[in-house]
Enzyme design. Structure first.
Site, PDB file in Angstrom:
ATOM      1  N   HIS A 134       0.843  -1.205   0.000  1.00 43.38           N
ATOM      2  CA  HIS A 134       0.000   0.000   0.000  1.00 43.38           C
ATOM      3  C   HIS A 134       0.878   1.255   0.000  1.00 43.38           C
ATOM      4  O   HIS A 134       0.670   2.176  -0.800  1.00 43.38           O
ATOM      5  CB  HIS A 134      -0.907  -0.033   1.233  1.00 43.38           C
ATOM      6  CG  HIS A 134      -1.762   1.188   1.396  1.00 43.38           C
ATOM      7  ND1 HIS A 134      -3.097   1.224   1.034  1.00 43.38           N
ATOM      8  CD2 HIS A 134      -1.485   2.424   1.879  1.00 43.38           C
ATOM      9  CE1 HIS A 134      -3.593   2.430   1.291  1.00 43.38           C
ATOM     10  NE2 HIS A 134      -2.627   3.177   1.807  1.00 43.38           N
ATOM     11  N   GLU A 135       1.865   1.283   0.892  1.00 44.43           N
ATOM     12  CA  GLU A 135       2.733   2.461   0.988  1.00 44.43           C
ATOM     13  C   GLU A 135       3.680   2.574  -0.204  1.00 44.43           C
ATOM     14  O   GLU A 135       4.009   3.672  -0.649  1.00 44.43           O
ATOM     15  CB  GLU A 135       3.529   2.419   2.292  1.00 44.43           C
ATOM     16  CG  GLU A 135       2.679   2.429   3.554  1.00 44.43           C
ATOM     17  CD  GLU A 135       1.764   3.637   3.654  1.00 44.43           C
ATOM     18  OE1 GLU A 135       2.084   4.685   3.070  1.00 44.43           O
ATOM     19  OE2 GLU A 135       0.704   3.537   4.299  1.00 44.43           O
ATOM     20  N   HIS A 137       2.105   4.416  -2.973  1.00 46.49           N
ATOM     21  CA  HIS A 137       2.199   5.858  -2.738  1.00 46.49           C
ATOM     22  C   HIS A 137       3.568   6.381  -3.156  1.00 46.49           C
ATOM     23  O   HIS A 137       3.676   7.364  -3.884  1.00 46.49           O
ATOM     24  CB  HIS A 137       2.016   6.164  -1.240  1.00 46.49           C
ATOM     25  CG  HIS A 137       0.619   6.017  -0.730  1.00 46.49           C
ATOM     26  ND1 HIS A 137      -0.466   6.554  -1.369  1.00 46.49           N
ATOM     27  CD2 HIS A 137       0.135   5.406   0.388  1.00 46.49           C
ATOM     28  CE1 HIS A 137      -1.564   6.285  -0.672  1.00 46.49           C
ATOM     29  NE2 HIS A 137      -1.216   5.583   0.395  1.00 46.49           N
ATOM     30  N   ASP A 169      -4.771   7.569  -1.313  1.00 49.07           N
ATOM     31  CA  ASP A 169      -5.713   6.732  -0.565  1.00 49.07           C
ATOM     32  C   ASP A 169      -7.113   6.814  -1.162  1.00 49.07           C
ATOM     33  O   ASP A 169      -7.551   7.873  -1.630  1.00 49.07           O
ATOM     34  CB  ASP A 169      -5.749   7.159   0.903  1.00 49.07           C
ATOM     35  CG  ASP A 169      -4.475   6.823   1.645  1.00 49.07           C
ATOM     36  OD1 ASP A 169      -3.928   5.745   1.382  1.00 49.07           O
ATOM     37  OD2 ASP A 169      -4.030   7.630   2.478  1.00 49.07           O
TER      38      ASP A 169
END
EC number: 3.4.-.-
Length: 943
Positions: free
Chosen positions: A164-165, A168, A175
């Site tokens: 998830h990170e 980014h 998000d």
């Protein structure tokens, strides 16, 4: 305009050819994370020196990345995985057969592991400061997140969180949840949960348990304490950027699963594009293809590296060019300051110099006392040679000889290279530099320094600085002040509070005030420098009125410096200084003030200045950034000013903003930004940032900015609600700042080519509007945005072009043919002012809108975008796309339509009743008349 000479392009071509020949080594030498054959190499994870030693931290990091690699491989459809990982162990941990670092440092890490410095909370997050599709700055994990297995209930497994990170950080997606807007009204006037995809299921929960959806809704508002709890078992496979903790979630939202209506950051920042659309548009995907077969990739390999003794060598130019414009004097003053105050205790320092040949001036000497520092200062050059030629490679060769005497190699060492000469043969030592494992910080003096000098820094992960030939410039001292150990220990780093200089007339003064706030004060140094013989008259007043005079300062008449060390912790408050030019001629007087943290439990306020790209071609603008924070908490409402100095010409000052418009992507994240495009000449430009903050209560943001992995409050399983432990807050209490604070930081240098001679044509359009918002009230639509400028974010644009559509695809792909809104009465305001525009969209009464494929559809959503135009008809890029619902009342038919139907029904019923009554009356009257006529006829017959 600066001329580089005819031989420059030929040498540049040779230099580029050499870089290409050595390209196979670049991914592993200062080039950051590289994707090769579907695998990421060079990912650096650094543990902060303040983190206590714990071997479980290392093993858990390995497990996290290994799980993340396979999860990422499947999520990207066999496209990418993690191959080579380095974990930087802090020097504060015991040596354990770790490999020696090369160019790795905490400040260069892609992932950092550190605490919040006293605040509670364990949200993993990524600092994103640019925009959609752009790389972020770093991923942050707390040690507790990596060690406490109980947190996986709310965040999911650590490997999933890392993916998830990573999305980014690497691909610039955002998000897909929104804690501030967990619900919204969709285009069919239904209450929906902010999520992606919409197939993820759950139930509404009121304060005391499950409840129907309508019980959570009061008009268009939602009851406090009402939330939505997701089912632990799902069929939905997306999305990782929404809820990576769900076991069924194994992919990113794509065009078919993306929820365009959800009011989340991904939709706002990426104009309603899906995360998968953004990811597949990245350079990683353009230069790679899915792996064949069905086998999984190999697990990642890990290298544990640790810094040994800190070793620094100053490599200083002493050619005749250094006699120009007081270059040698500025070098002496800055190098003395660096050796006496900046470089950390226990560091090994050596000195080499060069003109056409190299020379060792001082072998490595460890700094253990003030006498060691003075000894090293005595080896600094005092004169220049008669030779004009320079051989940077000769100087570096001697520098390597110096540092290699400690351990036989240059791994992990630092070279500070200062030169004003043009060396056409700088590429000859490039292979040696790349294989050395050393980091080279370069400082270019004047306009004649070698044009390829900065490549040595770029390829080794070093910093780049430029010092123009301006007599009152403090850039040399600022550059040396920025060069720190890079360990990440902010409590040991020297913080620059002041840096200023002026050309002062005889018997006139340089007078100013510097604030020592309560987060700094230890080891405070006031430095004064001058140009001519004999010190100026110095007066310094502390906040209590105590006076310090010239005789209280330690002076070096050879280097023309005077310094005052404040014992203990300097008194917090305003310190006022006056420097009087007692000489009979004009001279440059300069002042610099530095300090260290006053409390190991409270991190000091810091500023980091940098640019998005350090090499560009006109008319590209430079994006200037200043990261202002205390620990990890953004500092808001600061006055941040950038000073840009070209090779020739006057400095340009620019106010940086944190308003979420123009160059600033996210509001109130502590990163102040601005476009810079006032290019005077070709060549190098230096950057320095001043930060001032007036006394206030609301200085720090109450939460950490950035993109966070979602913490799930609980799940439903088999009809039962299972709540997780409440998420710990990372907010801070308001802290009174009695005196405010001031900070200064060098932002290094950048170079610009292609600047035309003479007046520039207007080639700068208004900047893209990135904060367009739409709100509908009854039948009107209100738009709001921040006004762009005539040129990017400066000045005043001439007009706006607003278009709308019921089709997202239409406005995305064919903006020019979307419905035009009349803005003839709307004149743009000055850049930075909030614009508000209200109109009545007639699109809903014009029938279904035609689609590109010829089909038609009904829609309750309206999509709006805007662009600005300047007086020369240069247009900005199309803004982010805003959306709104045409019908506001939720879960009901529109009130006007309902009333109309009721009225129509009543009137129809009344009409029918009237007709029936009329028929009855007419029928009755007819029958009675016939009856009377019959009676009359019968009577006549009887007669």
């Amino acid at each position: 305009m600066t001329q580089r000479g005819i031989a420059g392009p030929v040498c540049d071509l040779k230099f580029v050819t050499l870089l290409v020949a050595l390209s196979s080594e670049l991914p592993f030498l200062g080039a950051g994370v590289q994707l090769q054959d579907n695998g990421y190499n060079g990912l650096l994870i650094a543990i902060n020196p303040q983190v206590p030693e714990n071997q479980n931290l290392i093993s858990n990091i390995k497990e996290m990345i290994t799980e993340a690699s396979f999860y990422l491989f499947n999520a990207t459809k066999r496209r990418v995985f993690f191959r080579d990982i380095k974990i930087l162990i802090p020097a504060t941990w015991k040596a354990n057969n770790y490999s020696k670092i090369k160019q790795e440092s905490y400040e260069k890490a892609n992932v950092i592991v550190t605490d919040w410095h006293g605040a509670h909370g364990d949200d993993p997050y990524t600092l994103q400061y640019r925009g959609c599709g752009k790389e972020g700055k770093y991923i942050h994990f707390t040690p507790n997140f990596l060690l406490n297995d109980n947190l996986t209930a709310g965040y999911g497994s650590r490997g999933r969180v890392f993916v998830h990170e990573w999305a980014h950080l690497r691909w610039g997606v955002f998000d897909e949840y929104n804690n501030d807007k967990p619900f919204y009204i969709n285009g069919r006037n239904q209450i929906k949960v902010t999520r992606c995809s919409s197939d993820i299921t759950g139930i509404f929960v009121c304060e005391k348990g499950p409840c129907p959806q309508e019980n959570c809704i009061i008009s268009k508002l939602f009851k406090e304490g009402c939330t939505f709890i997701y089912n632990s078992t799902q069929n939905a496979t997306a999305s990782i950027m929404f809820m990576q903790s769900l076991s069924s979630v194994v992919e990113f939202c794509n065009a078919s699963t993306h929820n365009q209506e959800a009011p989340n950051l991904q939709n706002r920042m990426c104009s309603l594009r899906s995360t998968w659309d953004v990811i597949t548009d990245s350079a990683d995907f353009h230069h790679s293809f899915p792996m064949n077969g069905t086998e999984l990739p190999p697990p990642p390999t890990f290298s544990l590296v640790q810094a040994g003794d800190r070793v620094v060598c100053l490599v200083l130019d002493v050619s005749s060019k250094m006699a120009e414009a007081d270059r040698l004097l500025q070098l002496q003053q800055a190098a003395e300051f660096y050796l006496m105050q900046i470089v950390e205790i226990h560091t090994f320092v050596g000195i080499a110099s060069f003109d056409s040949k190299g020379e060792i001036r001082a072998q490595l000497h460890q700094i253990n006392s003030n006498d060691d520092r003075k000894l090293l200062v005595s080896y600094l050059p005092t004169t220049v040679s008669a030779k004009t030629e320079v051989s940077i490679c000769s100087g570096l060769k001697k520098g390597f000889e110096v540092v290699e005497k400690l351990n036989g190699k240059a791994y992990g060492t630092v070279m500070v290279l200062v030169t004003s000469g043009d060396d056409k043969l700088i590429g000859n030592c490039l292979p040696t530099v790349l294989s050395s494992g050393a980091t080279i910080h370069s400082i270019a003096l004047g306009s004649s320094a070698a044009p390829n000098l900065e490549e040595l820094s770029r390829l080794t992960g070093g910093l780049k600085f430029f010092v123009p030939d301006i007599s009152n410039s403090n850039n040399m001292i600022d550059a040396f002040s920025r060069i720190s150990s890079g360990t990440g220990d902010v409590f040991q780093q020297r913080i620059q509070l002041e840096s200023t200089g002026e050309n002062v007339k005889p018997h006139h003064q340089l007078k100013n005030m510097v604030t020592v706030d309560n987060t700094v004060g230890n080891d405070t140094i006031f430095l004064v420098t001058w140009q001519t013989s004999g010190p100026p008259e110095i007066m310094l007043f502390d906040p209590d009125g105590r006076k310090y005079y010239t005789n209280n300062f330690i002076t070096n008449l050879t280097f023309r410096t005077a310094s005052l060390w404040i014992p203990g912790t300097a008194k917090p408050g305003h310190w006022t200084y006056t420097v009087n030019n007692t000489h009979h001629s004009l001279q440059a007087l300069k002042v610099a003030v530095t300090s260290r943290a006053s409390n190991l439990a409270v991190p000091p306020a810091t500023v980091e200045a940098f640019v998005e790209r350090d090499s560009l071609h006109f008319p590209q603008p430079v994006m200037i950034y200043a990261n202002v924070r205390q620990g990890f908490y953004p500092i808001l409402n600061a006055t941040v000013t950038a000073t840009v100095e070209p090779e020739t010409g006057d400095p340009v000052t620019l106010r940086l903003l944190d308003d979420g418009a123009g160059a600033d992507v996210i509001k109130n994240d502590g990163i102040y930004s601005r476009y810079f495009f006032s290019f005077a000449v070709n060549g190098r430009y230096s950057l320095k940032v001043h930060v001032n903050h007036s006394p206030s209560i609301s200085t720090l943001a109450h939460s950490i900015p950035g993109s966070h992995a979602m913490y799930v409050p609980g799940y439903t399983a088999n009809g039962n609600i299972q709540m997780n432990a409440p998420r710990k807050s990372v907010g801070r209490n308001e802290e009174e700042q009695k005196w405010g604070f001031s900070r200064v930081s060098s932002g290094g240098s950048f170079s610009v080519l292609g600047v035309p001679a003479g007046p520039h044509p207007d080639v700068f359009p208004p900047c893209k509007i990135i904060d367009l918002e739409a709100v509908n009230v009854e039948e009107e639509l209100t738009l709001s945005w921040t006004a762009p400028g005539e040129d990017f974010d400066q000045g005043q644009a001439t007009s706006y072009e607003i278009r709308m559509s019921k089709s997202l695809e239409n406005i995305q792909d064919d903006f020019n043919n979307a419905i035009l809104v009349n803005t003839s009465k709307r004149n743009p305001q000055q850049a930075g002012i909030r614009e508000i525009f209200t109109f009545s969209p007639q699109i809903s009464t014009n029938g279904p809108e035609h689609q590109p494929n010829g089909e038609t559809h009904e829609s309750h959503r309206i999509y709006v975008a805007i662009r600005a135009m300047d007086r020369n008809s240069l247009k900005s890029a199309i803004s982010n796309i805003a959306q709104a619902s045409l019908f506001t009342p939720p879960n009901s038919d529109p009130v006007p339509a309902r009333d109309y139907l009721i009225l129509k029904g009543v009137l129809t019923a009344m009409g029918l009743i009237g007709i029936i009554c009329l028929i009855i009356v007419v029928t009755h009257h007819t029958l009675n008349r016939k009856k009377r006529e019959d009676k009359k006829e019968n009577g006549t017959k009887l007669l």
